[in-house]
Design a protein around this motif. Sequence first.
Motif, PDB file in Angstrom:
ATOM      1  N   LYS A   1      -2.115  -1.215  12.009  1.00  0.00           N
ATOM      2  CA  LYS A   1      -1.648  -0.806  11.889  1.00  0.00           C
ATOM      3  C   LYS A   1      -1.520   0.304  10.870  1.00  0.00           C
ATOM      4  O   LYS A   1      -0.994   1.560  11.178  1.00  0.00           O
ATOM      5  CB  LYS A   1       0.116  -1.192  11.937  1.00  0.00           C
ATOM      6  N   ALA A   2      -2.110  -0.182   9.774  1.00  0.00           N
ATOM      7  CA  ALA A   2      -2.014   0.706   8.563  1.00  0.00           C
ATOM      8  C   ALA A   2      -2.770   1.623   8.442  1.00  0.00           C
ATOM      9  O   ALA A   2      -2.387   3.106   8.017  1.00  0.00           O
ATOM     10  CB  ALA A   2      -2.164   0.395   7.655  1.00  0.00           C
ATOM     11  N   MET A   3      -4.151   1.887   9.005  1.00  0.00           N
ATOM     12  CA  MET A   3      -4.719   2.630   9.457  1.00  0.00           C
ATOM     13  C   MET A   3      -4.395   3.624  10.250  1.00  0.00           C
ATOM     14  O   MET A   3      -4.313   5.014   9.950  1.00  0.00           O
ATOM     15  CB  MET A   3      -6.209   2.362  10.535  1.00  0.00           C
ATOM     16  N   ALA A   4      -3.482   3.511  11.004  1.00  0.00           N
ATOM     17  CA  ALA A   4      -3.326   4.489  12.840  1.00  0.00           C
ATOM     18  C   ALA A   4      -2.158   4.939  11.825  1.00  0.00           C
ATOM     19  O   ALA A   4      -1.616   6.415  11.905  1.00  0.00           O
ATOM     20  CB  ALA A   4      -2.942   3.147  13.534  1.00  0.00           C
ATOM     21  N   HIS A   5      -0.921   4.314  10.629  1.00  0.00           N
ATOM     22  CA  HIS A   5      -0.142   5.312  10.118  1.00  0.00           C
ATOM     23  C   HIS A   5      -0.853   6.331   9.374  1.00  0.00           C
ATOM     24  O   HIS A   5      -0.989   8.057   9.153  1.00  0.00           O
ATOM     25  CB  HIS A   5       0.285   4.476   9.320  1.00  0.00           C
ATOM     26  N   TYR A   6      -1.897   6.245   8.765  1.00  0.00           N
ATOM     27  CA  TYR A   6      -2.476   7.236   7.725  1.00  0.00           C
ATOM     28  C   TYR A   6      -3.471   8.276   8.435  1.00  0.00           C
ATOM     29  O   TYR A   6      -3.734   8.926   7.986  1.00  0.00           O
ATOM     30  CB  TYR A   6      -4.028   6.143   6.205  1.00  0.00           C
ATOM     31  N   GLN A   7      -3.373   7.183   9.219  1.00  0.00           N
ATOM     32  CA  GLN A   7      -4.651   8.804  10.703  1.00  0.00           C
ATOM     33  C   GLN A   7      -3.440   9.708  10.969  1.00  0.00           C
ATOM     34  O   GLN A   7      -4.272  10.477  10.994  1.00  0.00           O
ATOM     35  CB  GLN A   7      -5.579   7.685  11.200  1.00  0.00           C
ATOM     36  N   ALA A   8      -2.860   9.381  11.448  1.00  0.00           N
ATOM     37  CA  ALA A   8      -1.733  10.646  11.976  1.00  0.00           C
ATOM     38  C   ALA A   8      -1.389  10.932  10.621  1.00  0.00           C
ATOM     39  O   ALA A   8      -1.397  12.477  11.475  1.00  0.00           O
ATOM     40  CB  ALA A   8      -0.125   9.593  12.416  1.00  0.00           C
TER      41      ALA A   8
ATOM     42  N   PHE B   1      -5.896   8.322  -5.979  1.00  0.00           N
ATOM     43  CA  PHE B   1      -5.633   8.376  -7.554  1.00  0.00           C
ATOM     44  C   PHE B   1      -5.308   6.386  -7.333  1.00  0.00           C
ATOM     45  O   PHE B   1      -4.428   6.842  -7.557  1.00  0.00           O
ATOM     46  CB  PHE B   1      -5.529   9.038  -8.482  1.00  0.00           C
ATOM     47  N   ALA B   2      -6.554   5.965  -6.969  1.00  0.00           N
ATOM     48  CA  ALA B   2      -5.849   4.311  -7.147  1.00  0.00           C
ATOM     49  C   ALA B   2      -6.350   3.616  -8.466  1.00  0.00           C
ATOM     50  O   ALA B   2      -7.983   3.383  -9.005  1.00  0.00           O
ATOM     51  CB  ALA B   2      -6.923   3.831  -6.056  1.00  0.00           C
TER      52      ALA B   2
ATOM     53  N   GLN C   1      -6.455  -4.835  -5.540  1.00  0.00           N
ATOM     54  CA  GLN C   1      -7.391  -3.576  -4.818  1.00  0.00           C
ATOM     55  C   GLN C   1      -5.919  -2.461  -4.456  1.00  0.00           C
ATOM     56  O   GLN C   1      -4.291  -3.255  -4.578  1.00  0.00           O
ATOM     57  CB  GLN C   1      -7.634  -4.229  -3.434  1.00  0.00           C
ATOM     58  N   CYS C   2      -6.280  -1.819  -4.094  1.00  0.00           N
ATOM     59  CA  CYS C   2      -4.947  -0.551  -3.345  1.00  0.00           C
ATOM     60  C   CYS C   2      -4.528  -0.585  -2.233  1.00  0.00           C
ATOM     61  O   CYS C   2      -3.638   0.587  -1.312  1.00  0.00           O
ATOM     62  CB  CYS C   2      -4.954   0.267  -4.435  1.00  0.00           C
ATOM     63  N   GLY C   3      -5.580  -0.847  -0.967  1.00  0.00           N
ATOM     64  CA  GLY C   3      -5.640  -1.075   0.442  1.00  0.00           C
ATOM     65  C   GLY C   3      -6.545   0.779   0.643  1.00  0.00           C
ATOM     66  O   GLY C   3      -6.298   1.508   1.730  1.00  0.00           O
ATOM     67  N   VAL C   4      -7.579   1.341   0.063  1.00  0.00           N
ATOM     68  CA  VAL C   4      -8.114   2.682  -0.339  1.00  0.00           C
ATOM     69  C   VAL C   4      -8.832   2.719   2.246  1.00  0.00           C
ATOM     70  O   VAL C   4      -9.066   3.890   2.117  1.00  0.00           O
ATOM     71  CB  VAL C   4      -8.895   2.710  -1.320  1.00  0.00           C
ATOM     72  N   ALA C   5      -9.593   1.537   2.077  1.00  0.00           N
ATOM     73  CA  ALA C   5      -9.969   1.025   2.984  1.00  0.00           C
ATOM     74  C   ALA C   5      -9.159   1.670   4.081  1.00  0.00           C
ATOM     75  O   ALA C   5      -9.616   2.710   4.859  1.00  0.00           O
ATOM     76  CB  ALA C   5     -10.260   0.027   3.265  1.00  0.00           C
ATOM     77  N   GLU C   6      -7.730   1.546   4.139  1.00  0.00           N
ATOM     78  CA  GLU C   6      -6.811   1.931   4.931  1.00  0.00           C
ATOM     79  C   GLU C   6      -6.369   3.149   5.354  1.00  0.00           C
ATOM     80  O   GLU C   6      -6.588   4.119   5.779  1.00  0.00           O
ATOM     81  CB  GLU C   6      -5.660   1.161   5.034  1.00  0.00           C
ATOM     82  N   MET C   7      -6.997   3.720   4.084  1.00  0.00           N
ATOM     83  CA  MET C   7      -5.902   5.004   3.354  1.00  0.00           C
ATOM     84  C   MET C   7      -7.288   6.111   3.936  1.00  0.00           C
ATOM     85  O   MET C   7      -7.307   6.966   3.838  1.00  0.00           O
ATOM     86  CB  MET C   7      -5.275   5.343   2.830  1.00  0.00           C
ATOM     87  N   LYS C   8      -8.697   5.989   4.131  1.00  0.00           N
ATOM     88  CA  LYS C   8      -9.384   7.035   3.568  1.00  0.00           C
ATOM     89  C   LYS C   8      -9.694   7.636   4.271  1.00  0.00           C
ATOM     90  O   LYS C   8     -10.078   8.855   3.945  1.00  0.00           O
ATOM     91  CB  LYS C   8     -10.823   5.825   4.001  1.00  0.00           C
TER      92      LYS C   8
ATOM     93  N   THR D   1      -9.175  15.432   5.313  1.00  0.00           N
ATOM     94  CA  THR D   1      -8.274  16.612   4.794  1.00  0.00           C
ATOM     95  C   THR D   1      -9.130  17.042   4.105  1.00  0.00           C
ATOM     96  O   THR D   1      -9.281  17.868   3.342  1.00  0.00           O
ATOM     97  CB  THR D   1      -7.320  16.236   3.763  1.00  0.00           C
ATOM     98  N   GLY D   2     -10.292  17.112   3.540  1.00  0.00           N
ATOM     99  CA  GLY D   2     -10.991  17.532   1.851  1.00  0.00           C
ATOM    100  C   GLY D   2     -10.915  16.761   0.836  1.00  0.00           C
ATOM    101  O   GLY D   2     -10.967  17.436  -0.128  1.00  0.00           O
ATOM    102  N   GLY D   3     -10.293  15.787   0.945  1.00  0.00           N
ATOM    103  CA  GLY D   3      -9.616  15.490  -0.757  1.00  0.00           C
ATOM    104  C   GLY D   3     -10.713  14.857  -1.551  1.00  0.00           C
ATOM    105  O   GLY D   3     -11.791  14.788  -1.549  1.00  0.00           O
ATOM    106  N   VAL D   4     -10.006  14.455  -3.224  1.00  0.00           N
ATOM    107  CA  VAL D   4     -10.991  13.673  -4.115  1.00  0.00           C
ATOM    108  C   VAL D   4     -10.194  11.515  -3.823  1.00  0.00           C
ATOM    109  O   VAL D   4      -9.111  12.424  -3.958  1.00  0.00           O
ATOM    110  CB  VAL D   4     -10.806  14.332  -5.160  1.00  0.00           C
ATOM    111  N   LEU D   5     -11.227  11.332  -4.270  1.00  0.00           N
ATOM    112  CA  LEU D   5     -10.648   9.801  -4.319  1.00  0.00           C
ATOM    113  C   LEU D   5     -11.815   9.745  -5.031  1.00  0.00           C
ATOM    114  O   LEU D   5     -12.251   9.172  -5.713  1.00  0.00           O
ATOM    115  CB  LEU D   5     -11.016   9.098  -3.042  1.00  0.00           C
ATOM    116  N   VAL D   6     -10.230   9.053  -6.176  1.00  0.00           N
ATOM    117  CA  VAL D   6     -10.672   8.168  -7.578  1.00  0.00           C
ATOM    118  C   VAL D   6     -10.009   6.696  -7.655  1.00  0.00           C
ATOM    119  O   VAL D   6      -9.031   6.897  -7.267  1.00  0.00           O
ATOM    120  CB  VAL D   6     -10.754   8.849  -8.396  1.00  0.00           C
ATOM    121  N   GLN D   7     -11.140   5.779  -8.577  1.00  0.00           N
ATOM    122  CA  GLN D   7     -10.742   4.731  -8.237  1.00  0.00           C
ATOM    123  C   GLN D   7     -11.378   3.813 -10.038  1.00  0.00           C
ATOM    124  O   GLN D   7     -12.039   4.120 -10.140  1.00  0.00           O
ATOM    125  CB  GLN D   7     -11.468   3.958  -6.975  1.00  0.00           C
TER     126      GLN D   7
END
Length: 261
Positions: A157-164, A179-180, A185-192, A198-204
Amino acid sequence: RVGLITFGTTVQVHELGSEAMPKSYVFRGSKEVTTQRVQDFLGLGPRGMRGANPDMVTRFIQPYADCEFALTSILEGLEHDPWPVKQEHRVLRCTGTALAVAAGLLECSNANNPSRIMLFLGGPCTEGPGQVVSVEKEEPMRAHMDIDNETAKWHKKAMAHYQAVAAAAVQNGHVIDVFACALDQCGVAEMKACVEKTGGVLVQTDTFTNVIFKESFKRVFARDENNDLRMAFNAELEVITSREFKVAGAIGCCAKAMRRS
C-alpha cells in the motif's frame, strides 16, 4: 524560488510572504490529499478550477532573496512535534501526506517547470498514506525477508502511494530528493520510486550533522564554470527500432513516456 513544508502528526505549509507574523496552513496527516484539495485549501485559485493564481502562489513560494528573513526565522523557531507520544509508541510522522502536499502544491503552481522536492527524513512514516510501520513499538520494522516473502503488512500500500506521487512528479517535470538521516529505518524501500523515476538524489546516513549529509547536500547545488547549477530536467530519450526488435528496459533513473510507435 523556495517554499517550506514541515510535518509530524500534521503537515504545515508555511506562508513565506508574511514577515510580521508566521502563518501556516495545516493538513491532517491521516488523510489522502489531492492536488485540487491542496489548491482549494490554500486559496490558490477559484475553488474547483485547475491551475493556481501566480499572485497567490507567492505567499508560499518566493525567491530566496525576498524571503530569506522569514524562512530563517521559521527554521530557527522549529521545535519537536508538540503532539503527545504514548509510552512504547513511535512518534507520529505523516511522510506520505507531506510528500503528496508538496507535489500537489508544485503541480498546481509550477507544472511543467523544473522544480525539486527535497524530503528530509528522521524516521519511518507511522501515519496516513505511505505508512510503513505501526505506531506501536511492539510491531518491529519490516525486514528484507518480509518484503521478499510478501509478509510486510504496509509495504504494498505504501509503495502504491509513493509510485502515484512519483508519476505525478514525472508528468510535471519535477524531481524528488530523499535525505534519510536516522539510526532507524525510514522506509526508503517503499519510496524508492520517487527517486528512481524522477532522477532525484538519495542519501542515507545516521544524523543530519554527519559530513556525508552535509557534503551531499552541497553537491546538489554545485555550479559549473559559468556559475550555473549543474541540474537537468525534463530530458526525454526516444528509441526507435525496426519491427523485429523491442526495448526491454533501461539502466538508470527514468520513467516510461507511455507512447507507442
